[in-house]
Design a protein around this motif. Structure first.
Motif, PDB file in Angstrom:
ATOM      1  N   LEU A  38      12.483  16.861 -62.959  1.00  0.00           N
ATOM      2  CA  LEU A  38      13.696  17.188 -63.703  1.00  0.00           C
ATOM      3  C   LEU A  38      14.684  17.943 -62.815  1.00  0.00           C
ATOM      4  CD1 LEU A  38      12.195  18.175 -67.160  1.00  0.00           C
ATOM      5  CD2 LEU A  38      13.567  16.144 -66.627  1.00  0.00           C
ATOM      6  N   GLN A  39      14.181  18.835 -61.987  1.00  0.00           N
ATOM      7  CA  GLN A  39      15.025  19.558 -61.032  1.00  0.00           C
ATOM      8  C   GLN A  39      15.757  18.560 -60.136  1.00  0.00           C
ATOM      9  OE1 GLN A  39      15.244  23.047 -60.219  1.00  0.00           O
ATOM     10  NE2 GLN A  39      16.562  22.653 -58.468  1.00  0.00           N
ATOM     11  N   PHE A  40      15.001  17.581 -59.628  1.00  0.00           N
ATOM     12  CA  PHE A  40      15.586  16.573 -58.746  1.00  0.00           C
ATOM     13  C   PHE A  40      16.612  15.711 -59.482  1.00  0.00           C
ATOM     14  CE2 PHE A  40      15.499  12.214 -57.055  1.00  0.00           C
ATOM     15  CZ  PHE A  40      15.963  12.452 -55.784  1.00  0.00           C
ATOM     16  N   GLU A  41      16.247  15.200 -60.639  1.00  0.00           N
ATOM     17  CA  GLU A  41      17.117  14.272 -61.360  1.00  0.00           C
ATOM     18  C   GLU A  41      18.343  14.948 -61.967  1.00  0.00           C
ATOM     19  OE1 GLU A  41      14.768  12.171 -64.248  1.00  0.00           O
ATOM     20  OE2 GLU A  41      13.617  11.125 -62.704  1.00  0.00           O
ATOM     21  N   LEU A  42      18.142  16.126 -62.563  1.00  0.00           N
ATOM     22  CA  LEU A  42      19.230  16.750 -63.297  1.00  0.00           C
ATOM     23  C   LEU A  42      20.128  17.641 -62.434  1.00  0.00           C
ATOM     24  CD1 LEU A  42      17.257  17.718 -66.529  1.00  0.00           C
ATOM     25  CD2 LEU A  42      18.719  15.706 -66.160  1.00  0.00           C
ATOM     26  N   GLY A  83      -0.614  12.868 -49.431  1.00  0.00           N
ATOM     27  CA  GLY A  83      -0.403  13.510 -50.730  1.00  0.00           C
ATOM     28  C   GLY A  83       1.033  13.978 -50.905  1.00  0.00           C
ATOM     29  N   TYR A  84       1.628  14.462 -49.828  1.00  0.00           N
ATOM     30  CA  TYR A  84       3.038  14.869 -49.884  1.00  0.00           C
ATOM     31  C   TYR A  84       3.943  13.667 -50.126  1.00  0.00           C
ATOM     32  CZ  TYR A  84       2.108  19.653 -48.376  1.00  0.00           C
ATOM     33  OH  TYR A  84       1.683  20.946 -48.319  1.00  0.00           O
ATOM     34  N   ILE A  85       3.608  12.547 -49.498  1.00  0.00           N
ATOM     35  CA  ILE A  85       4.388  11.331 -49.705  1.00  0.00           C
ATOM     36  C   ILE A  85       4.270  10.871 -51.158  1.00  0.00           C
ATOM     37  CG2 ILE A  85       4.622   8.888 -49.071  1.00  0.00           C
ATOM     38  CD1 ILE A  85       3.554   9.709 -46.250  1.00  0.00           C
ATOM     39  N   THR A  86       3.070  10.889 -51.679  1.00  0.00           N
ATOM     40  CA  THR A  86       2.845  10.482 -53.070  1.00  0.00           C
ATOM     41  C   THR A  86       3.633  11.359 -54.027  1.00  0.00           C
ATOM     42  OG1 THR A  86       0.646   9.655 -52.520  1.00  0.00           O
ATOM     43  CG2 THR A  86       1.077  10.138 -54.848  1.00  0.00           C
ATOM     44  N   VAL A  91       8.271  12.189 -57.706  1.00  0.00           N
ATOM     45  CA  VAL A  91       9.429  13.008 -58.083  1.00  0.00           C
ATOM     46  C   VAL A  91      10.727  12.218 -57.962  1.00  0.00           C
ATOM     47  CG1 VAL A  91      10.828  15.013 -57.390  1.00  0.00           C
ATOM     48  CG2 VAL A  91       8.349  15.230 -57.585  1.00  0.00           C
ATOM     49  N   THR A  92      10.888  11.487 -56.870  1.00  0.00           N
ATOM     50  CA  THR A  92      12.185  10.868 -56.570  1.00  0.00           C
ATOM     51  C   THR A  92      12.281   9.383 -56.908  1.00  0.00           C
ATOM     52  OG1 THR A  92      11.531  10.288 -54.323  1.00  0.00           O
ATOM     53  CG2 THR A  92      12.559  12.459 -54.654  1.00  0.00           C
ATOM     54  N   LYS A  93      11.148   8.729 -57.103  1.00  0.00           N
ATOM     55  CA  LYS A  93      11.114   7.267 -57.307  1.00  0.00           C
ATOM     56  C   LYS A  93      11.703   6.543 -56.087  1.00  0.00           C
ATOM     57  CE  LYS A  93       9.619   7.794 -61.514  1.00  0.00           C
ATOM     58  NZ  LYS A  93       8.288   8.294 -61.528  1.00  0.00           N
ATOM     59  N   ASP A  94      11.514   7.097 -54.908  1.00  0.00           N
ATOM     60  CA  ASP A  94      12.086   6.618 -53.656  1.00  0.00           C
ATOM     61  C   ASP A  94      11.154   5.585 -53.011  1.00  0.00           C
ATOM     62  OD1 ASP A  94      13.443   6.371 -51.249  1.00  0.00           O
ATOM     63  OD2 ASP A  94      12.842   8.347 -50.496  1.00  0.00           O
ATOM     64  N   LYS A  95      11.328   4.313 -53.354  1.00  0.00           N
ATOM     65  CA  LYS A  95      10.461   3.259 -52.822  1.00  0.00           C
ATOM     66  C   LYS A  95      10.691   3.025 -51.333  1.00  0.00           C
ATOM     67  CE  LYS A  95      10.029   1.048 -57.262  1.00  0.00           C
ATOM     68  NZ  LYS A  95      10.393  -0.050 -58.121  1.00  0.00           N
ATOM     69  N   TYR A  96      11.930   3.098 -50.907  1.00  0.00           N
ATOM     70  CA  TYR A  96      12.243   2.961 -49.490  1.00  0.00           C
ATOM     71  C   TYR A  96      11.563   4.096 -48.714  1.00  0.00           C
ATOM     72  CZ  TYR A  96      14.942   2.860 -45.151  1.00  0.00           C
ATOM     73  OH  TYR A  96      15.309   2.827 -43.826  1.00  0.00           O
ATOM     74  N   GLY A  97      11.680   5.315 -49.229  1.00  0.00           N
ATOM     75  CA  GLY A  97      11.057   6.467 -48.579  1.00  0.00           C
ATOM     76  C   GLY A  97       9.548   6.360 -48.520  1.00  0.00           C
TER      77      GLY A  97
END
Length: 184
Positions: A38-42, A83-86, A91-97
């Motif tokens: 939520l912090q990231f998205e909002l 685990g950090y990548i997961t 959190v970000t839904k960053d598929k490219y990342g």
């Protein structure tokens, strides 16, 4: 996750807005991943995606440069960084990342620990399995991306595939049909 009783749903909807807000805020704080999402998205509005990726790359670099004495320890460090990548992807839904960071993780650990990952031994078996499986998963995620991105990853993917097929992970890579090269 159990569904709510329809009567309870109706009762919650009828609650005063202030009471619902307090309840919602209390529930959100119990789930740190949801709070971060939520912090990231909002608040961040995806403006920090690149910064988050860079922070993970720095962590991967720091972790990969640690002096390890066995393939098992290398694998444990890779799993920690993974685990950090997961978490980043959740959190970000960053598929490219996800693809970029996973590829960076595997290549960076090969850069720093090829001496431990070169030859298959009983001590390298788990690491070999892990590397081959991660590579297989990476390729599956890569083909789901927009084909315009393929050119950006081609050389790094082929460098990884060559390393996988010339290291302790070769047997498992063949077993799981991981290709020896990849092209757009």
């Amino acid at each position: 996750m159990p569904s709510l009783d329809p009567e309870l749903k109706k009762a919650i909807v009828r609650m005063p807005a202030g009471e619902k807000d307090k309840l919602l805020l209390r529930l959100i704080t119990k789930d740190p991943l949801l709070t971060e999402r939520l912090q990231f998205e909002l608040l961040e509005g995806s403006a920090t995606t690149v910064e988050r990726r860079e922070a993970i790359k720095q962590f991967i670099n720091r972790t990969a440069t640690l002096k390890q004495d066995s393939p098992g320890w290398v694998m444990m460090d890779m799993r920690t960084a993974s685990g950090y990548i997961t978490r980043h992807v959740k959190v970000t839904k960053d598929k490219y990342g996800d693809v970029e960071l996973s590829l960076y993780l595997l290549n960076t650990f090969y850069d720093h620990h090829m001496d431990l990952l070169r030859q298959y031994t009983s001590r390298s078996d788990k690491a070999a399995q892990y590397i081959a499986k991660r590579t297989e998963q990476l390729l599956k995620k890569l083909v789901k991306l927009d084909p315009d991105y393929f050119i950006e990853f081609e050389s790094d993917v082929n460098r990884l595939l060559a390393r996988v097929h010339n290291s302790c992970a070769a047997y498992y890579a063949r077993h799981w049909n991981v290709p020896q090269s990849w092209s757009t």
